[in-house]
Enzyme design. Structure first.
Site, PDB file in Angstrom:
ATOM      1  N   THR A 107       0.841  -1.198   0.000  1.00 21.93           N
ATOM      2  CA  THR A 107       0.000   0.000   0.000  1.00 21.93           C
ATOM      3  C   THR A 107       0.874   1.245   0.000  1.00 21.93           C
ATOM      4  O   THR A 107       2.004   1.217   0.497  1.00 21.93           O
ATOM      5  CB  THR A 107      -0.973  -0.015   1.214  1.00 21.93           C
ATOM      6  OG1 THR A 107      -1.991   0.946   0.985  1.00 21.93           O
ATOM      7  CG2 THR A 107      -0.286   0.296   2.528  1.00 21.93           C
ATOM      8  N   CYS A 116      -2.789   8.658   5.563  1.00 20.05           N
ATOM      9  CA  CYS A 116      -3.496   7.444   5.976  1.00 20.05           C
ATOM     10  C   CYS A 116      -2.558   6.543   6.780  1.00 20.05           C
ATOM     11  O   CYS A 116      -1.340   6.688   6.725  1.00 20.05           O
ATOM     12  CB  CYS A 116      -3.980   6.664   4.761  1.00 20.05           C
ATOM     13  SG  CYS A 116      -5.259   7.516   3.826  1.00 20.05           S
ATOM     14  N   HIS A 167      -6.185  -0.013   5.154  1.00 15.00           N
ATOM     15  CA  HIS A 167      -5.669   1.300   4.721  1.00 15.00           C
ATOM     16  C   HIS A 167      -6.651   2.343   5.262  1.00 15.00           C
ATOM     17  O   HIS A 167      -7.645   2.690   4.632  1.00 15.00           O
ATOM     18  CB  HIS A 167      -5.597   1.338   3.195  1.00 15.00           C
ATOM     19  CG  HIS A 167      -4.942   2.565   2.645  1.00 15.00           C
ATOM     20  ND1 HIS A 167      -4.068   2.523   1.586  1.00 15.00           N
ATOM     21  CD2 HIS A 167      -5.039   3.868   2.981  1.00 15.00           C
ATOM     22  CE1 HIS A 167      -3.656   3.749   1.303  1.00 15.00           C
ATOM     23  NE2 HIS A 167      -4.253   4.590   2.133  1.00 15.00           N
TER      24      HIS A 167
END
Lengths: 160, 206
Positions: free
Chosen positions: A27, A32, A49
């Site tokens: 990711t 985030c 996420h």
């Protein structure tokens, strides 16, 4: 929930991904938080996420908010393991990349909320790489639960 | 946002593109054209892919706007395109610049400054609703190299606080007849997103 390419699954904003055996999860993170739960005996890993700290009653998508993503991640992993498992957590992200008053603290608020919820669920956080001003690529191996953090222009970091 | 509001915004951005292209032509000393590639509302999880750069790092010159219109305006480009434009702007041969030196970075920051101010001025003039005493204040631009998805993720956060969809304006550039792999993204924050319908109701196409 997420897109897979030859054993590697990309987990995008608000998504939850899972991997086992030789598979990896990947990711890209700004403010985030990439929250990974892992069980070595099961060689099973899940990654949320997380975009924002609180859902404020919204339920969709579950992976977007810390308070909905974490229970969902635990529940899905326990289902996959076929039993309740003692998970450990690793966490990365929560950066503040460009100057903006509105989103300046979102990254660290995400990190703090994740820590608080993990404490409530009794899940230890064994490694983190959070904050700062740079984006990160987080790559997770289900084989051994290792996490690699890459930042543009810097050497790769291994989260043990 | 309604289709009519998006269409009005598109007109505004086309006006902004024209003014920004004029300013850039003066700055570059060459014909500069700007094409409004897309202005759309996309689901949050798709927003990070607007630059089509995947895992690759890109360069970003970012400007934060505060006031009537608040949000982020960002010039994004790959190393090759950025260094090519920087060479042209600093009157050097492209092969002379192999990495981001102080002069090249400054040239791209000034480019971002010119482009962003031209766009923001065009938007401000068109949306200058009565009582908009807040004015418009762009920050000095800042240079960084980041993974494209990480950067866009952070940019859309101001909207993600309130909305499930995000509004992104994306433009591409041409110098004379060559396309540059540079994009200008405008991402209004949630405050501006909430105020836009009201601001647009005062806007009449001229």
């Amino acid at each position: 929930m997420s897109g897979a390419v030859s054993g590697r699954t990309n987990v995008r904003m608000g998504q939850i991904g899972f991997a086992s055996g030789e598979q990896t999860l990947c990711t890209l993170l700004g403010s985030c938080v990439g929250l990974m739960l892992y069980s070595r005996p099961h060689r099973l890993v899940g990654l949320a996420h997380i975009v924002l700290p609180d859902s404020a009653g919204k339920q969709v998508p579950l992976g977007k908010f810390a308070d909905t993503a974490i229970p969902e991640l635990i529940s899905q992993l326990n289902k996959r393991a076929g039993q309740e498992v003692r998970w450990v957590a690793k966490m990365a992200g929560g950066a503040s990349m460009f100057q903006t008053a509105q989103t300046m603290n979102i990254g660290m608020r995400n990190v703090d909320r994740c820590r608080e919820l993990l404490r409530q669920f009794g899940i230890p956080v064994v490694a983190t790489h959070c904050g700062g001003q740079a984006g990160r690529r987080m790559t997770i191996s289900a084989r051994d639960g290792s996490v690699q953090i890459e930042i543009v222009g810097q050497a790769t970091i291994e989260l043990k | 946002m309604t289709e009519q509001e998006i269409s009005q915004l598109q007109t505004l951005f086309q006006q902004g593109s024209k003014k920004a292209a004029e300013a850039m032509s003066v700055w570059c000393g060459r014909a500069f054209r700007i094409h409004l590639d897309a202005l759309r509302c996309v689901p949050l999880e798709e927003a990070t892919q607007v630059l089509h750069a995947g895992d690759d790092p890109l360069c970003f010159c970012s400007v934060a706007a505060e006031g009537v219109i608040s949000g982020q305006m960002v010039l994004a480009f790959d190393d090759v395109s950025g260094l090519k434009l920087a060479a042209l702007l600093t009157d050097r041969a492209a092969e002379q610049i192999v990495a981001w030196d102080e002069l090249s970075t400054a040239a791209m920051l000034e480019t971002a400054n010119i482009l962003c101010c031209a766009y923001l001025n065009a938007l401000f003039e068109a949306l200058d609703a009565p009582g908009s005493a807040a004015g418009l204040m762009p920050s000095p631009p800042r240079f960084s190299r980041e993974y494209a998805e990480s950067a866009v993720e952070f940019l859309v956060m101001g909207q993600a606080l309130e909305f499930d969809q995000v509004l992104i304006a994306c433009t591409r550039f041409m110098i004379e007849d060559s396309f540059l792999n540079c994009s200008l993204l405008f991402v209004p924050d949630s405050q501006t997103m909430a105020a836009l319908p009201g601001l647009l109701s005062a806007f009449t196409e001229s």
